[in-house]
Motif scaffolding. Structure first.
Motif, short mmCIF file in Angstrom:
data_model
loop_
_atom_site.label_atom_id
_atom_site.label_comp_id
_atom_site.label_asym_id
_atom_site.label_seq_id
_atom_site.Cartn_x
_atom_site.Cartn_y
_atom_site.Cartn_z
N ALA A 85 0.83 -1.21 0.00
CA ALA A 85 0.00 0.00 0.00
C ALA A 85 0.86 1.26 0.00
O ALA A 85 0.56 2.22 -0.71
N ILE A 86 1.93 1.23 0.76
CA ILE A 86 2.83 2.39 0.81
C ILE A 86 3.46 2.62 -0.56
O ILE A 86 3.62 3.76 -1.00
N GLU A 87 3.81 1.53 -1.23
CA GLU A 87 4.46 1.62 -2.53
C GLU A 87 3.50 1.96 -3.67
O GLU A 87 3.93 2.35 -4.74
N SER A 88 2.20 1.81 -3.45
CA SER A 88 1.23 2.07 -4.52
C SER A 88 0.80 3.54 -4.50
O SER A 88 0.84 4.19 -3.46
N PRO A 89 0.37 4.08 -5.64
CA PRO A 89 -0.04 5.48 -5.69
C PRO A 89 -1.44 5.71 -5.10
O PRO A 89 -1.78 6.85 -4.77
N GLU A 90 -2.25 4.65 -4.96
CA GLU A 90 -3.60 4.82 -4.44
C GLU A 90 -3.58 5.14 -2.95
O GLU A 90 -2.71 4.70 -2.21
N LYS A 91 -4.59 5.90 -2.51
CA LYS A 91 -4.68 6.27 -1.11
C LYS A 91 -5.62 5.35 -0.34
O LYS A 91 -5.48 5.19 0.86
N GLU A 92 -6.57 4.73 -1.04
CA GLU A 92 -7.58 3.91 -0.37
C GLU A 92 -6.96 2.76 0.42
O GLU A 92 -7.35 2.49 1.55
N ASP A 93 -5.96 2.09 -0.17
CA ASP A 93 -5.33 0.98 0.54
C ASP A 93 -4.51 1.48 1.74
O ASP A 93 -4.39 0.79 2.74
N ASP A 94 -3.98 2.70 1.66
CA ASP A 94 -3.27 3.27 2.81
C ASP A 94 -4.23 3.43 3.99
O ASP A 94 -3.90 3.09 5.12
N VAL A 95 -5.41 3.96 3.71
CA VAL A 95 -6.42 4.15 4.75
C VAL A 95 -6.83 2.80 5.35
O VAL A 95 -6.95 2.66 6.57
N GLN A 96 -7.01 1.81 4.49
CA GLN A 96 -7.40 0.47 4.97
C GLN A 96 -6.38 -0.06 5.96
O GLN A 96 -6.74 -0.54 7.03
N TRP A 97 -5.09 0.04 5.61
CA TRP A 97 -4.08 -0.56 6.48
C TRP A 97 -3.76 0.30 7.68
O TRP A 97 -3.44 -0.22 8.77
N LEU A 98 -3.86 1.62 7.57
CA LEU A 98 -3.71 2.47 8.76
C LEU A 98 -4.83 2.16 9.76
O LEU A 98 -4.60 2.11 10.98
N THR A 99 -6.03 1.95 9.24
CA THR A 99 -7.15 1.59 10.10
C THR A 99 -6.89 0.24 10.77
O THR A 99 -7.10 0.09 11.99
N TYR A 100 -6.40 -0.73 10.00
CA TYR A 100 -6.10 -2.04 10.58
C TYR A 100 -5.09 -1.90 11.72
O TYR A 100 -5.28 -2.46 12.81
N TRP A 101 -3.99 -1.17 11.47
CA TRP A 101 -2.94 -1.08 12.49
C TRP A 101 -3.41 -0.31 13.72
O TRP A 101 -2.98 -0.59 14.84
N THR A 102 -4.30 0.65 13.54
CA THR A 102 -4.87 1.37 14.68
C THR A 102 -5.69 0.40 15.54
O THR A 102 -5.54 0.37 16.77
N VAL A 103 -6.53 -0.39 14.91
CA VAL A 103 -7.35 -1.37 15.63
C VAL A 103 -6.46 -2.46 16.23
O VAL A 103 -6.64 -2.86 17.39
N TYR A 104 -5.46 -2.92 15.47
CA TYR A 104 -4.53 -3.95 15.95
C TYR A 104 -3.82 -3.47 17.22
O TYR A 104 -3.71 -4.21 18.20
N GLY A 105 -3.35 -2.23 17.21
CA GLY A 105 -2.69 -1.67 18.39
C GLY A 105 -3.63 -1.60 19.59
O GLY A 105 -3.25 -1.92 20.72
N PHE A 106 -4.86 -1.19 19.33
CA PHE A 106 -5.86 -1.11 20.40
C PHE A 106 -6.11 -2.51 20.98
O PHE A 106 -6.14 -2.69 22.20
N ILE A 107 -6.28 -3.50 20.11
CA ILE A 107 -6.52 -4.88 20.55
C ILE A 107 -5.34 -5.37 21.38
O ILE A 107 -5.52 -6.01 22.42
N ASN A 108 -4.11 -5.08 20.95
CA ASN A 108 -2.93 -5.51 21.71
C ASN A 108 -2.87 -4.86 23.08
O ASN A 108 -2.45 -5.49 24.05
#
Length: 186
Positions: free
Chosen positions: A76-99
């Protein structure tokens, strides 16, 4: 029964299509004469059996929750699209909260039967494209909660940053003073 068989054939074809993207898997299929979907199903079954019986359950669960999302985040970081960046930032935010929740409740969670199996399935639900559970948790709970406390959190973080800067300046000043004193003593 025909409907179930048709559905299984559909999923098998989809998995075969996805697995065909990886030359090493195709090469392994040619060498062994075992369909790649059967190999993948065997690996998944083996890993879930280990987790089910809690043989490296914690490690495997954490690897599953980290490995694919980390690679997908890289893509996602390497791709020009922003949508996948938002998807994975959201995942890592939730992942951190769960941890964080898990860290403070692990004494209780340790006693839950099949906890690591549930955790693994939960991680899969969080990041797999058909489910995108992380977006649901963020949209319904985490985002509104953070927005409600955003001002207070920002103030506390600014105060903490100011205190760290002051302490750093004081430490550097003290080191410089000690250094100057030791030069004068010699």
């Amino acid at each position: 029964m025909d409907q179930v068989t048709a559905r299984l054939k559909y999923f098998n074809a989809q998995a075969d299509k996805e697995l065909s993207k990886y030359p090493k898997i195709c090469e392994l299929e040619e060498r062994t004469n075992v369909p790649k979907t059967y190999m993948a199903a065997g690996v998944v079954t083996f890993v879930f059996t280990l987790i089910f019986f809690n043989v490296w359950g914690e490690l495997l669960s954490d690897v599953i929750g980290w490995l694919y999302p980390a690679y997908a985040s890289f893509k996602a970081i390497e791709s020009p699209e922003k949508e996948d960046d938002v998807q994975w930032l959201t995942y890592w935010t939730v992942y951190g909260f769960i941890n964080m929740v898990e860290f403070f409740s692990d004494i209780i969670l340790y006693w839950v039967p099949f906890y690591f199996l549930f955790k693994t399935v939960f991680f899969l639900w969080l990041f797999l494209p058909p489910f995108r559970g992380a977006q649901m948790i963020y949209t319904k709970f985490l985002g509104p909660t953070l927005r409600a406390y955003e001002g207070g959190i920002d103030d506390k973080l600014k105060n903490l940053k100011d205190k760290i800067e002051d302490a750093t300046k004081e430490a550097v000043k003290n080191i410089a003073d000690v250094s100057n004193k030791s030069e004068h003593v010699e």
